[in-house]
Design an enzyme around this catalytic site. Structure first.
Site, short mmCIF file in Angstrom:
data_model
loop_
_atom_site.label_atom_id
_atom_site.label_comp_id
_atom_site.label_asym_id
_atom_site.label_seq_id
_atom_site.Cartn_x
_atom_site.Cartn_y
_atom_site.Cartn_z
N TYR A 1 4.84 -19.81 8.32
CA TYR A 1 5.92 -19.26 7.56
C TYR A 1 5.93 -19.55 5.82
CZ TYR A 1 10.88 -18.03 6.43
OH TYR A 1 12.01 -17.50 6.04
N TYR B 1 -1.00 -6.78 -6.70
CA TYR B 1 -0.46 -5.33 -6.71
C TYR B 1 0.04 -5.05 -7.91
CZ TYR B 1 -2.07 -3.85 -1.78
OH TYR B 1 -2.90 -3.44 -1.14
N GLY C 1 0.80 -1.27 0.04
CA GLY C 1 0.01 -0.09 -0.02
C GLY C 1 0.95 1.06 -0.07
P1 NAD Z 1 15.92 -11.87 11.44
O1 NAD Z 1 15.23 -12.68 12.23
O2 NAD Z 1 17.58 -11.55 12.14
O3 NAD Z 1 15.39 -10.53 10.99
C1 NAD Z 1 14.09 -10.29 10.67
C2 NAD Z 1 13.80 -9.05 11.19
O4 NAD Z 1 12.32 -8.85 11.14
C3 NAD Z 1 14.12 -9.00 12.83
O5 NAD Z 1 14.75 -7.85 13.10
C4 NAD Z 1 12.73 -8.84 13.45
O6 NAD Z 1 13.02 -8.12 14.78
C5 NAD Z 1 11.98 -8.13 12.41
N1 NAD Z 1 10.51 -8.38 12.66
C6 NAD Z 1 9.98 -9.55 12.82
N2 NAD Z 1 8.50 -9.39 12.70
C7 NAD Z 1 8.30 -8.01 12.48
C8 NAD Z 1 7.09 -7.25 12.45
N3 NAD Z 1 5.91 -7.76 12.69
N4 NAD Z 1 7.34 -5.91 12.43
C9 NAD Z 1 8.65 -5.49 12.24
N5 NAD Z 1 9.73 -5.97 12.33
C10 NAD Z 1 9.64 -7.39 12.64
O7 NAD Z 1 16.01 -12.94 10.07
P2 NAD Z 1 17.00 -12.82 8.69
O8 NAD Z 1 17.68 -14.19 8.58
O9 NAD Z 1 17.83 -11.52 8.68
O10 NAD Z 1 15.76 -12.86 7.68
C11 NAD Z 1 15.31 -11.60 6.95
C12 NAD Z 1 14.50 -11.99 5.69
O11 NAD Z 1 15.05 -12.79 5.00
C13 NAD Z 1 13.08 -12.68 6.47
O12 NAD Z 1 12.01 -11.96 5.94
C14 NAD Z 1 13.58 -14.19 6.20
O13 NAD Z 1 12.37 -14.82 6.07
C15 NAD Z 1 14.21 -13.97 4.91
N6 NAD Z 1 14.96 -15.31 4.71
C16 NAD Z 1 16.22 -15.48 5.47
C17 NAD Z 1 17.07 -16.72 5.38
C18 NAD Z 1 18.20 -16.87 6.13
O14 NAD Z 1 18.83 -17.88 6.04
N7 NAD Z 1 18.66 -15.93 7.02
C19 NAD Z 1 16.51 -17.75 4.16
C20 NAD Z 1 15.14 -17.50 3.74
C21 NAD Z 1 14.65 -16.15 3.97
#
Ligand code: NAD
Length: 315
Positions: free
Chosen positions: A144, A158, A101
């Site tokens: 997830y 979108y 949005g």
């Molecule tokens: P992480 O948990 O370190 O980072 C996620 C961040 O999002 C955290 O800082 C958390 O506090 C914040 N967060 C969670 N819910 C929230 C909300 N409702 N509002 C605001 N902030 C919120 O994880 P990461 O490993 O840095 O992952 C980052 C992204 O990459 C994620 O979307 C994850 O699904 C995706 N991802 C990561 C991996 C990996 O191997 N690390 C693999 C596939 C996908």
């Protein structure tokens, strides 16, 4: 100067992404509710006039003027996303709606951090982007996997209905400094166990293979996807190099100089034999591929974990 919003910017990948964006001389807004992120990941940036921190939950709408949005907010490891599964779905679905949005209103380009988990328990190896996946809609991981799938659907809708300028990346297993100690992932488990002199726990015989992408390579892939004008994705980003879990344990033992023994526990029933990204599309469309060798990335990760463990021990 471009203004960029990074949701989840206080987390592992987000904080490295913010550093890379500041290095490009962008203005960066970091939005995070600090569920799994830490202020310690970004505190060193607070003195930079181009950087701003907003404590906010993506489930709630927000009004901001930006040119680009990286939507990373979401707990990423099973221990964290299963802690409150309903909240995980809300973060993925309502978070995507709120950010889309915002992007629509201010005509920003938006990149969604999706995941290899959208392929579920795949019947095809390795998975190309046109594989639709094999996902259980009612399992423990569904909050997830399905949440991320709906986020991708919302991005496409979108785009088709409102011409929002979108990018979708499917991130595979990424590691590096600032990973949470307690995320239950194999790299953080082994590094913490090795540094604390505890046994390294392997499930099964350790001959299952996995791929590990160093975080700076992942960040380069994310920005390459955002900065080009031709291709909206989805695109797989990850490191196709394969290592067995036993090899990983031995490398970490060697690099830490740890005397920890390796112990073998029973294999859980749903543990895949192999997980490896097909990054042909990223190579072709983005001229991107990982460059950091596993040993080099692990060395940097171990140094960071050592430092943080020392700080934790400080009275
Ligand atoms: P992480 O948990 O370190 O980072 C996620 C961040 O999002 C955290 O800082 C958390 O506090 C914040 N967060 C969670 N819910 C929230 C909300 N409702 N509002 C605001 N902030 C919120 O994880 P990461 O490993 O840095 O992952 C980052 C992204 O990459 C994620 O979307 C994850 O699904 C995706 N991802 C990561 C991996 C990996 O191997 N690390 C693999 C596939 C996908």
């Amino acid at each position: 100067m471009k203004r960029v919003l990074v949701t989840g910017g206080g987390g592992f990948i987000g904080s490295h992404l913010i550093e890379a964006l500041l290095a490009k001389n962008y203005e960066v807004l970091c939005l995070d509710n600090f569920f799994t992120g830490r202020k310690g990941n970004i505190v060193h940036l607070l003195g930079d006039p181009r950087f701003e921190m907003i404590r906010h939950d993506v489930v709630e709408p927000i009004f901001l003027e930006v040119d680009q949005v990286y939507n990373l907010a979401c707990p990423a490891s099973p221990v964290h996303y299963q802690f409150n599964p309903v909240k995980t779905v809300k973060t993925n679905v309502m978070g995507a709606i709120n950010m889309l949005g915002l992007a629509k209103r201010v005509k920003a380009r938006i990149l969604q951090a999706s995941t290899s988990e959208v392929y579920g328990d795949p019947k095809v190896h390795p998975q190309k982007e046109d594989y639709w996946g094999h996902v259980n809609p009612v399992g423990m991981r569904s909050c997830y996997d399905e949440g991320k799938r709906v986020a991708e659907t919302l991005m496409m809708d979108y785009h088709r209905s409102n011409k929002v300028d979108i990018r979708i990346v499917r991130i595979f297993n990424t590691y590096g400094p600032r990973m949470a100690f307690n995320d239950g992932r194999v790299v953080s488990n082994f590094v913490v166990q090795a540094l604390k002199g505890q046994p390294l726990t392997i499930y099964g015989k350790g001959n299952q293979s996995r791929s590990f992408c160093y975080v700076s390579d992942m960040v380069a892939g994310l920005t390459a996807m955002m900065e080009q004008d031709e291709f909206i994705g989805p695109v797989n980003l990850g490191n196709p190099g394969e290592f067995t879990i036993l090899e990983l344990a031995e490398i970490i033992r060697e690099l830490t100089g740890s005397k920890s023994e390796i112990v073998f526990n029973p294999l859980p029933p749903d543990d895949p034999v192999q997980r490896r990204p097909d990054i042909g599309l990223a190579r072709e469309k983005l001229q991107w591929q990982p460059t950091v060798e596993l040993k080099e990335g692990l060395q940097k990760t171990i140094e960071d974990f050592e430092r943080r463990l020392r700080e934790e021990d400080r009275p």
